[in-house]
Design an enzyme around this catalytic site. Structure first.
Site, PDB file in Angstrom:
ATOM      1  N   SER A  69      -3.036  76.536  29.750  1.00 30.68           N
ATOM      2  CA  SER A  69      -3.782  76.298  28.511  1.00 30.68           C
ATOM      3  C   SER A  69      -5.283  76.211  28.778  1.00 30.68           C
ATOM      4  CB  SER A  69      -3.375  74.967  27.869  1.00 30.68           C
ATOM      5  OG  SER A  69      -2.009  74.928  27.666  1.00 30.68           O
ATOM      6  N   ALA A  73      -2.949  72.846  32.713  1.00 28.72           N
ATOM      7  CA  ALA A  73      -3.776  71.705  32.318  1.00 28.72           C
ATOM      8  C   ALA A  73      -2.893  70.467  32.472  1.00 28.72           C
ATOM      9  CB  ALA A  73      -4.229  71.862  30.878  1.00 28.72           C
ATOM     10  N   ASN A 127      -7.581  65.263  30.961  1.00 24.08           N
ATOM     11  CA  ASN A 127      -7.628  63.899  30.401  1.00 24.08           C
ATOM     12  C   ASN A 127      -6.950  62.937  31.364  1.00 24.08           C
ATOM     13  OD1 ASN A 127      -5.191  65.540  29.156  1.00 24.08           O
ATOM     14  ND2 ASN A 127      -4.544  63.404  29.274  1.00 24.08           N
ATOM     15  N   HIS A 176      -4.270  68.053  21.803  1.00 23.86           N
ATOM     16  CA  HIS A 176      -4.277  69.420  22.324  1.00 23.86           C
ATOM     17  C   HIS A 176      -5.687  70.018  22.217  1.00 23.86           C
ATOM     18  CE1 HIS A 176      -2.710  73.140  23.751  1.00 23.86           C
ATOM     19  NE2 HIS A 176      -2.977  73.788  22.635  1.00 23.86           N
ATOM     20  N   TYR A 196       9.177  73.454  25.712  1.00 26.23           N
ATOM     21  CA  TYR A 196       9.179  72.801  24.396  1.00 26.23           C
ATOM     22  C   TYR A 196       9.122  73.788  23.227  1.00 26.23           C
ATOM     23  CZ  TYR A 196       4.049  73.314  24.728  1.00 26.23           C
ATOM     24  OH  TYR A 196       2.788  73.805  24.887  1.00 26.23           O
ATOM     25  N   GLU A 197       8.796  75.048  23.508  1.00 27.52           N
ATOM     26  CA  GLU A 197       8.719  76.015  22.402  1.00 27.52           C
ATOM     27  C   GLU A 197      10.097  76.446  21.933  1.00 27.52           C
ATOM     28  OE1 GLU A 197       5.678  79.188  23.256  1.00 27.52           O
ATOM     29  OE2 GLU A 197       5.187  77.769  24.847  1.00 27.52           O
ATOM     30  N   MET A 203       3.303  69.673  31.075  1.00 29.65           N
ATOM     31  CA  MET A 203       4.474  70.200  30.346  1.00 29.65           C
ATOM     32  C   MET A 203       4.889  71.597  30.808  1.00 29.65           C
ATOM     33  SD  MET A 203       3.251  69.105  26.531  1.00 29.65           S
ATOM     34  CE  MET A 203       2.386  67.549  26.231  1.00 29.65           C
ATOM     35  N   SER A 204       4.503  71.981  32.008  1.00 32.78           N
ATOM     36  CA  SER A 204       4.815  73.360  32.432  1.00 32.78           C
ATOM     37  C   SER A 204       5.025  73.420  33.940  1.00 32.78           C
ATOM     38  CB  SER A 204       3.650  74.284  32.040  1.00 32.78           C
ATOM     39  OG  SER A 204       2.504  73.986  32.806  1.00 32.78           O
ATOM     40  N   HIS A 242       6.501  77.754  27.165  1.00 36.07           N
ATOM     41  CA  HIS A 242       6.862  76.408  27.605  1.00 36.07           C
ATOM     42  C   HIS A 242       8.282  76.063  27.156  1.00 36.07           C
ATOM     43  CE1 HIS A 242       2.456  76.395  27.332  1.00 36.07           C
ATOM     44  NE2 HIS A 242       2.480  75.497  28.296  1.00 36.07           N
ATOM     45  N   HIS A 294      -5.244  83.818  21.201  1.00 42.02           N
ATOM     46  CA  HIS A 294      -5.214  84.944  22.124  1.00 42.02           C
ATOM     47  C   HIS A 294      -3.864  85.658  22.068  1.00 42.02           C
ATOM     48  CE1 HIS A 294      -8.946  83.755  24.086  1.00 42.02           C
ATOM     49  NE2 HIS A 294      -8.501  82.518  23.963  1.00 42.02           N
TER      50      HIS A 294
HETATM   51  N1  HPA Z   1       0.281  65.053  29.380  1.00 45.75           N
HETATM   52  C1  HPA Z   1       1.030  66.182  29.415  1.00 45.75           C
HETATM   53  N2  HPA Z   1       0.528  67.387  29.434  1.00 45.75           N
HETATM   54  C2  HPA Z   1      -0.807  67.509  29.455  1.00 45.75           C
HETATM   55  C3  HPA Z   1      -1.652  66.398  29.436  1.00 45.75           C
HETATM   56  C4  HPA Z   1      -1.068  65.098  29.393  1.00 45.75           C
HETATM   57  O1  HPA Z   1      -1.745  64.056  29.375  1.00 45.75           O
HETATM   58  N3  HPA Z   1      -2.921  66.865  29.449  1.00 45.75           N
HETATM   59  C5  HPA Z   1      -2.833  68.221  29.494  1.00 45.75           C
HETATM   60  N4  HPA Z   1      -1.560  68.615  29.493  1.00 45.75           N
END
Ligand code: HPA
Length: 267
Positions: A28, A110, A229, A241, A82-83, A205-206, A80, A58
């Site tokens: 991401s 990310a 983050n 997000h 979750y999709e 998440m990936s 992912h 994109h």
């Molecule tokens: N948690 C899960 N997935 C993420 C996060 C997070 O804090 N930041 C970016 N992807």
């Protein structure tokens, strides 16, 4: 003919026969590296069975070509778990990579950091991972190959190469353990504390399903997280997000330096 062999043939017709040395999956907010590749871009929609990978704004595409003098296949767009509820959502793209003759897979994502010394904007090399999402992309696979050893799933030699590239570029690249949560909701502060107790340094998440699939296919794998983050409850900043996408380019610049250097220098 199997689907992946058929798709590999179609891709070779468009992009040439030379096998990619590295497959690169972009996470991401990290998609812009695909534009630096000199080569042929093929939208996933032209590759029957490829996932409808959501990358906001994109078109998901496979770019085959040259980056820093090396033949690469870049997946700009990832599906992912979750999709769809399918942990094997990236299986066909990775099978195609294998069918193209590729042997190495570099994954990016990310992630949220659990460590004070990895603030947003930093990058982390995965030393290992925890599959905390409670599923596995090889569930349902019937061949004996499903019993994949995961002891050195994160290839020591590639990791050493990435670490050396980071050092050469003056980029701090701590190693750490990535814990895979299913998403799409972010974690609670209690889940972040639990992940810390379990030995995780970052959450996301990936990537983990792709490492498992990559090892299943015999690809040598390594992965780098871009910290967008701090994990839930570890800072006052709200997690969203949009925030992930806004923060990703900061670490992405570091990631690009490392990857370019790594490709230039080779293993
Ligand atoms: N948690 C899960 N997935 C993420 C996060 C997070 O804090 N930041 C970016 N992807």
């Amino acid at each position: 003919m199997s689907k992946s062999v058929e798709l590999a043939r179609l891709i070779r017709d468009r992009a040439g026969d030379e096998p990619p040395e590295y497959g690169l999956v972009l996470g991401s907010g990290l998609g812009h590296l695909a534009q630096a590749v000199e080569g042929v871009a093929i939208p996933y929609s032209a590759l029957a069975g490829f996932p409808h990978a959501g990358v906001s704004g994109h078109v998901p595409q496979l770019v085959i070509g040259t980056l820093e003098g090396r033949r690469v296949a870049v997946f700009a767009g990832r599906a992912h778990y979750y999709e769809s509820g399918r942990a094997d959502a990236m299986r066909l793209p990775l099978e195609v990579l294998k069918a193209l003759g590729c042997t190495k897979l570099l994954l990016t994502n990310a992630a949220g950091s659990l460590r004070d010394d990895m603030q947003p904007g930093s990058v982390m090399l995965l030393s290992d991972h925890i599959a905390f999402a409670g599923t596995n992309p090889l569930i349902g696979e019937t061949t004996e190959a499903r019993f994949v050893p995961m002891t050195t799933a994160h290839d020591p030699e590639i990791r050493a190469g990435l670490a050396a590239s980071a050092r050469a570029e003056g980029v701090d690249l701590p190693e750490g353990v990535y814990c895979w949560f299913s998403g799409p909701s972010f974690e609670t502060p209690a889940e972040i504390r639990a992940a810390r107790v379990l030995g995780a340094d970052a959450v996301g998440m990936s990537t983990v399903p792709e490492i498992i699939l990559g090892r299943f296919l015999g690809l040598r794998c390594a992965a780098i997280s871009v910290v967008t983050n701090m994990g839930a409850g570890l800072s006052d900043e709200a997690i969203s997000h949009d925030h992930t996408k806004a923060m990703a380019p900061i670490g992405a610049a570091k990631l690009e330096k490392i990857l370019r250097r790594f490709l230039r220098d080779g293993l």
